[in-house]
Design a protein around this motif. Structure first.
Motif, short mmCIF file in Angstrom:
data_model
loop_
_atom_site.label_atom_id
_atom_site.label_comp_id
_atom_site.label_asym_id
_atom_site.label_seq_id
_atom_site.Cartn_x
_atom_site.Cartn_y
_atom_site.Cartn_z
N ASP A 74 -13.42 -37.18 36.07
CA ASP A 74 -13.37 -38.63 36.13
C ASP A 74 -12.13 -39.17 36.84
O ASP A 74 -12.20 -40.17 37.54
CB ASP A 74 -13.45 -39.23 34.72
N SER A 75 -10.97 -38.53 36.66
CA SER A 75 -9.72 -39.03 37.25
C SER A 75 -9.52 -38.63 38.70
O SER A 75 -8.62 -39.12 39.36
CB SER A 75 -8.52 -38.52 36.44
N GLN A 77 -9.59 -38.64 42.43
CA GLN A 77 -9.79 -39.65 43.47
C GLN A 77 -10.42 -39.00 44.70
O GLN A 77 -10.56 -37.77 44.77
CB GLN A 77 -8.45 -40.30 43.83
N THR A 128 -5.95 -34.77 37.28
CA THR A 128 -6.31 -35.23 35.93
C THR A 128 -5.56 -36.50 35.59
O THR A 128 -4.63 -36.89 36.29
CB THR A 128 -5.98 -34.16 34.87
N SER A 129 -5.94 -37.11 34.49
CA SER A 129 -5.29 -38.35 34.06
C SER A 129 -3.87 -38.10 33.53
O SER A 129 -3.09 -39.03 33.41
CB SER A 129 -6.12 -39.04 32.98
N THR A 130 -3.54 -36.85 33.22
CA THR A 130 -2.23 -36.53 32.66
C THR A 130 -1.20 -36.12 33.71
O THR A 130 -0.10 -35.73 33.36
CB THR A 130 -2.34 -35.38 31.64
N ASN A 131 -1.55 -36.19 34.99
CA ASN A 131 -0.68 -35.74 36.08
C ASN A 131 -0.36 -34.25 36.00
O ASN A 131 0.61 -33.80 36.58
CB ASN A 131 0.61 -36.55 36.16
#
Length: 160
Positions: A74-75, A77, A128-131
């Motif tokens: 999902d994260s 790009q 990911t959303s957590t970098n």
């Protein structure tokens, strides 16, 4: 006299170990210096430091996989998706012309060509959303194929 021999031997041994420790922390000749908080992305003719990265997560990292044993895309790009689809094709995790076409079309977009996460995707690292990018190569082969399938679907939707 024997004491001096032992002292000299221990001193030389100590210097050898301290030199080895220094050699391990210093960059090797020809290797890039990568600032803390970045990930070095090395391709045959280019080195890029990608900022905002906190290590790399694997399938063994707690909390990185969903209930289905797969990481979330999902994260990711457009640039990261384009790089990952190229990785999937290169590693033969997907066959056919539709995935190749979706990957190439996405990679030609100007915003993708300048995206620092494209390089990470090309190494099999999922944004990911957590970098903390997730290394898809640490998944079992069947899960890698499924992640690639989902990435190609996302690439097609990003192309529309």
């Amino acid at each position: 006299m024997n004491t001096n021999k032992y002292f000299a031997a221990f001193a030389a041994l100590g210097l050898a170990f301290s030199g080895a420790a220094v050699a391990q922390t210093a960059p090797q000749p020809g290797q890039p210096i990568v600032p803390p908080g970045t990930q070095a992305v090395i391709t045959p003719n280019h080195v890029q430091a990608v900022g905002g990265i906190n290590g790399v997560a694997t399938a063994a990292t707690p909390g990185t996989l969903g209930e289905n044993g797969m990481p979330s895309i999902d994260s990711a790009q457009a640039g990261n998706v384009a790089g990952l689809t190229s990785y999937c094709i290169h590693k033969k995790l997907s066959l056919g012309t539709a995935p190749r076409s979706a990957s190439r079309t996405l990679a030609k977009r100007p915003d993708v060509q300048n995206d620092q996460y494209y390089s990470l995707g090309g190494r099999g690292l999922l944004q990911t959303s957590t970098n903390t990018p997730f290394d898809i190569s640490t998944l079992p082969k069947d899960k890698q194929v499924l992640v690639c399938r989902d990435l190609f679907k996302k690439a097609q939707s990003l192309n529309n």
